[in-house]
Design a protein around this motif. Structure first.
Motif, PDB file in Angstrom:
ATOM      1  N   LYS A 130      69.998 -31.067  -6.388  1.00  0.00           N
ATOM      2  CA  LYS A 130      68.949 -30.062  -6.228  1.00  0.00           C
ATOM      3  C   LYS A 130      69.598 -28.700  -5.990  1.00  0.00           C
ATOM      4  CE  LYS A 130      65.519 -33.262  -4.333  1.00  0.00           C
ATOM      5  NZ  LYS A 130      64.628 -33.573  -3.184  1.00  0.00           N
ATOM      6  N   LYS A 131      68.988 -27.657  -6.557  1.00  0.00           N
ATOM      7  CA  LYS A 131      69.533 -26.310  -6.430  1.00  0.00           C
ATOM      8  C   LYS A 131      68.611 -25.449  -5.572  1.00  0.00           C
ATOM      9  CE  LYS A 131      71.550 -26.377 -11.088  1.00  0.00           C
ATOM     10  NZ  LYS A 131      71.547 -25.718 -12.425  1.00  0.00           N
ATOM     11  N   TYR A 132      69.225 -24.614  -4.738  1.00  0.00           N
ATOM     12  CA  TYR A 132      68.474 -23.697  -3.887  1.00  0.00           C
ATOM     13  C   TYR A 132      69.186 -22.352  -3.837  1.00  0.00           C
ATOM     14  CZ  TYR A 132      66.455 -28.085  -2.136  1.00  0.00           C
ATOM     15  OH  TYR A 132      65.853 -29.310  -2.035  1.00  0.00           O
ATOM     16  N   ILE A 133      68.411 -21.293  -3.795  1.00  0.00           N
ATOM     17  CA  ILE A 133      68.968 -19.957  -3.630  1.00  0.00           C
ATOM     18  C   ILE A 133      69.311 -19.744  -2.157  1.00  0.00           C
ATOM     19  CG2 ILE A 133      68.463 -17.479  -3.754  1.00  0.00           C
ATOM     20  CD1 ILE A 133      66.658 -18.060  -6.142  1.00  0.00           C
ATOM     21  N   VAL A 134      70.466 -19.116  -1.893  1.00  0.00           N
ATOM     22  CA  VAL A 134      70.845 -18.781  -0.520  1.00  0.00           C
ATOM     23  C   VAL A 134      71.070 -17.274  -0.431  1.00  0.00           C
ATOM     24  CG1 VAL A 134      71.823 -21.009   0.123  1.00  0.00           C
ATOM     25  CG2 VAL A 134      73.251 -19.360  -1.070  1.00  0.00           C
TER      26      VAL A 134
END
Length: 249
Positions: A176-180
């Motif tokens: 899963k990808k998430y913006i930080v």
């Protein structure tokens, strides 16, 4: 008794000289040095004093650098402004240590200890450094936003961080990808260097996400990461040695 003072704060040096003159009127103060450079030069040109009063933070660096560049065999009483926790640690390890501004009674106790000739437990230079330099802590979790909801991602669940079109993302072990809200440069300083490595300008990878490593042209390495479709992740020749050391530690 010949006493050498190494202290970069002039008011503190003057106070120490005054107190020593009162308590040890027959002693000879060899002068005050205020830098690592001056101290190293002094020790290379003069015989050892009977006692050294040494500040830890000098004008041009940490005083421990003196021991790495010059031979120092004289007993030392540390004088500095670190907090009470650090002082307790020094005392537990039987090191003479005075907090500035110096208390006359504390100075007297330290001098009594020195003059009694008591042998204290030995402690290494590295142990002293560890006592006064707090251990760096690293992030355990990163906050990510999913719609209107904020979620935490444990670092152990992160496969790698990467940049894409001026945005920084983290990829989890569950793909899963998430913006930080950090740059890769900032993240590099936030995560443990034992667990993460800056592969190149675009990727910071966890050790567990390294799927395959191949030799590549011009003494470089090609890396395949788990859950990653980018097959052109390269490690430069300059970073190759550090990467191999990290991989095999």
């Amino acid at each position: 008794m010949k006493i050498l003072i190494i202290e970069d704060e002039k008011p503190a040096a003057r106070r120490l000289i005054q107190l020593l003159t009162e308590k040890l009127p027959q002693s000879e103060i060899l002068g005050n040095l205020d830098t690592v450079t001056a101290a190293v030069d002094w020790f290379t040109k003069n015989p050892q004093p009977d006692l050294i009063f040494l500040d830890i933070q000098l004008a041009d660096g940490i005083s421990f650098e003196i021991f790495e560049k010059a031979k120092v065999t004289a007993p030392i009483i540390f004088c500095t402004a670190f907090d009470q926790y650090a002082i307790k640690a020094f005392k537990l390890n039987s090191i003479d240590y005075l907090l500035k501004p110096i208390d006359p009674e504390e100075l007297g106790n330290a001098l009594d200890k020195f003059q009694s000739g008591r042998k204290e437990r030995a402690i290494s230079l590295e142990q002293i450094r560890n006592l006064i330099q707090p251990t760096k802590t690293f992030k355990n979790r990163f906050l990510v936003k999913i719609g209107e909801r904020i979620q935490t991602i444990d670092v152990h669940d992160i496969a790698y961080f990467f940049s894409e079109e001026k945005v920084t993302l983290l990829q989890t072990r569950q793909s899963k990808k998430y913006i930080v809200d950090y740059t890769l440069d900032e993240i590099e300083d936030m995560v443990s260097p034992e667990q993460f490595f800056r592969l190149n300008r675009k990727y910071i990878s966890a050790i567990g996400a390294i799927k395959e490593v191949f030799t590549y042209s011009n003494s470089r390495l090609k890396i395949h990461l788990e859950h990653c479709t980018d097959n052109d992740i390269l490690i430069s020749r300059e970073k190759m040695g550090a990467f191999k050391e990290w991989l095999g530690q």
